[in-house]
Design a protein around this motif. Structure first.
Motif, PDB file in Angstrom:
ATOM      1  N   ASP A 373      41.537  47.616  34.160  1.00 26.48           N
ATOM      2  CA  ASP A 373      40.110  47.986  34.170  1.00 26.48           C
ATOM      3  C   ASP A 373      39.563  48.207  35.573  1.00 26.48           C
ATOM      4  O   ASP A 373      38.357  48.267  35.773  1.00 26.48           O
ATOM      5  N   PHE A 393      35.382  47.000  29.223  1.00 29.99           N
ATOM      6  CA  PHE A 393      35.928  48.097  30.009  1.00 29.99           C
ATOM      7  C   PHE A 393      37.247  48.567  29.415  1.00 29.99           C
ATOM      8  O   PHE A 393      38.060  47.755  28.971  1.00 29.99           O
ATOM      9  N   HIS A 395      41.004  50.420  29.683  1.00 31.14           N
ATOM     10  CA  HIS A 395      42.068  50.476  30.677  1.00 31.14           C
ATOM     11  C   HIS A 395      42.391  51.940  30.949  1.00 31.14           C
ATOM     12  O   HIS A 395      42.272  52.779  30.057  1.00 31.14           O
TER      13      HIS A 395
END
Length: 441
Positions: A373, A393, A395
């Motif tokens: 992230d 978040f 990846h």
RNA sequence: GGAGAGGUGGCAGAGUGGUCGAAUGCGUCGGUCUCGAAAACCGAUAUGGGUGCAAGCCCAUCGAGGGUUCGAAUCCCUCCCUCUCCGCCA
């Protein structure tokens, strides 16, 4: 006021760093990064949190006073409210000024902290600790003295380095004849391979804003011209991109995905521009290290639980592409100390290049990184799911499908014949339109 | 590049100084009804941060930044972007 550190701007979360200070510090040490920013991040973040809370309390008081204003009957009552409120307003302005400084300090330390490292990545401080995790093919043995690609380009009229220098400077080049066709063929071959694997083909801009470059982890504003890798365009906030990773990653900046739309897989075509600062004098001849090249880049956005698997998938595609080209190569698992800031794990493919060094050497042709992230935090790319409240978040992963110049070096040097001709790899023939680059008479 | 219009929640679209984090519609989710589904009806539905066992409460955010004001989605300035028309152009 708007806080500098808005959702999504830090690289690693300050809260994560506080909670995992020992691990983060150890990771910095493994990665050859200084450990002192960890202490500073914690200290500045404590101060920041204190100020944010104070500000929020003070603002609540002021808002309360404002609400009372319209109920105030007499001019005196209004005047009293106005006075109190103005005092609070000044107090808030003071807090904001402090916050700005603290956030600046926090951010400047935060950006020095690299991503965490995959537990399976080799430990080591420099490239000597990188490990070979797979080998494909054997370096070809020649019963004649092989030429390097520069000599081949000259003999077969495949590139004009002099004209490149004249027009754009050192490390620029013109590709000619079959080399120009080969580049197009490589582009086709790589894109088609990725598209068959489910990647969405994209042609990206070759320029991007400074903020996008920084989100990906580049430092276009690096004040040191000896380390700055990026060309900037005068009088704008634009840079020439160093890789389509920048534009593909930036494509979904500030977006929130629904989990059901992930993973997203892209294969992008762009030109790449690199100043090669700090590499002066290295690989000055030929196509190996140039200021501009064409590259096909794979990029994926996914949920955290998929990133390891997609990293392996991208590596697999890279292997497939180079096996298809019939080249000998091996795969390097990059050690902690040799990883760039954003990468959690990185594999490089190195192809055998007979003309490199004294008697041939492996040279890097592709690279694939799992950035977890690190980039999505800076770019504000999140996803939501029924499994949790709020957002998380995503990846991000990237990997080279083909960097045309490096691939060209490997192909020309490996496929050369005793008579000076070069055989075209079979997978590229449909696009080149011939089997052999014949020696010029 | 010139002229005009505009940027508001997942989308569409109201909102010109406080009662607005924001009407309404669509979408989505949950429920009622049904053998099941559709329709209908009822309810929920922005993001980040703080605080709390929790319900909740508080702060910030209406393209970005700055300003005016006790108070700004609403007024002023700068910038960015989009659309329409004109010009130019591969």
């Amino acid at each position: 006021m708007r806080l500098l550190i808005t959702p999504g701007s830090p690289m690693l979360d300050a809260a994560f760093i506080r909670e995992n200070a020992e691990a983060v510090r150890a990771n910095c040490a493994n990665r050859n990064a200084p450990t002192f920013p960890v202490e500073r991040v914690i200290a500045f973040d404590d101060e920041r949190r204190r100020l944010v809370q104070l500000r929020s309390e003070t603002a609540a008081k002021q808002n309360q006073l404002s609400k009372g204003f319209k109920d105030a009957k007499t001019p005196d009552a209004k005047e009293a409210l106005r006075k109190q409120s103005t005092e609070l307003k000044e107090e808030i302005a003071g807090i904001d000024a402090q916050l700005k400084i603290v956030e600046g300090d926090l951010l400047s330390n935060l950006i020095m902290i690299p991503n965490m490292t995959h537990p399976a990545a080799p430990v080591g401080t420099d490239a000597t600790a990188n490990t070979v995790v797979a080998k494909f093919g054997e370096p070809r043995r020649f019963d004649f003295k092989p030429k390097d690609h520069v000599a081949l380009c000259e003999a077969l009229d495949l590139a004009d380095f002099e004209a490149g220098t004249k027009v754009a400077g050192q490390k620029f080049y013109f590709l000619k004849n079959e080399a120009a066709l080969l580049e197009i063929a490589l582009v086709q071959y790589a894109i088609h391979t990725a598209v068959k694997a489910g990647y969405t083909p994209i042609i990206t801009p070759d320029l991007a804003r400074v903020e996008v470059l920084e989100g990906i982890g580049f430092m276009p504003r690096d004040p040191n011209p000896n380390t700055r890798q990026i060309y900037t365009v005068a009088d704008t906030d634009l840079c020439l991109i160093a890789t389509a990773e920048i534009t593909l990653g930036g494509m979904h900046k500030d977006q929130i995905f629904d989990e059901s739309h992930l993973p997203k897989r892209y294969v992008g075509l762009s030109h790449c521009f690199r100043t090669e600062a700090g590499a002066a004098g290295r690989d000055t001849r030929g196509l190996y290290r140039v200021h501009q090249f064409t590259k096909i880049e794979m990029f994926a956005f996914c949920t955290p639980d998929h990133s390891d698997a997609i990293h392996e998938e991208i590596r697999g595609l890279e292997e497939q592409i180079f096996q298809g080209l019939g080249l000998a190569f091996h795969v390097i698992d990059t050690c902690a100390g040799d990883l760039g800031g954003p990468a959690y794990r990185k594999y490089d493919l190195e192809a055998w290049m007979p003309g490199r060094g004294a008697a041939g050497e492996y040279g890097e042709v592709t690279s694939t990184s799992n950035c977890t992230d690190y980039q999505s935090r800076r770019l504000g790319i999140r996803y939501k799911s029924k499994a949790f409240k709020g957002t998380r978040f995503v990846h991000t992963l990237n990997g080279t499908a083909i960097a045309c110049t490096r691939a060209l070096v490997a192909i020309l040097e490996n496929y050369q014949q005793a008579d000076g001709s070069v055989i075209i790899p079979e997978v590229l023939r449909p696009w080149v339109g011939k089997d052999v680059i014949s020696a010029k008479t």
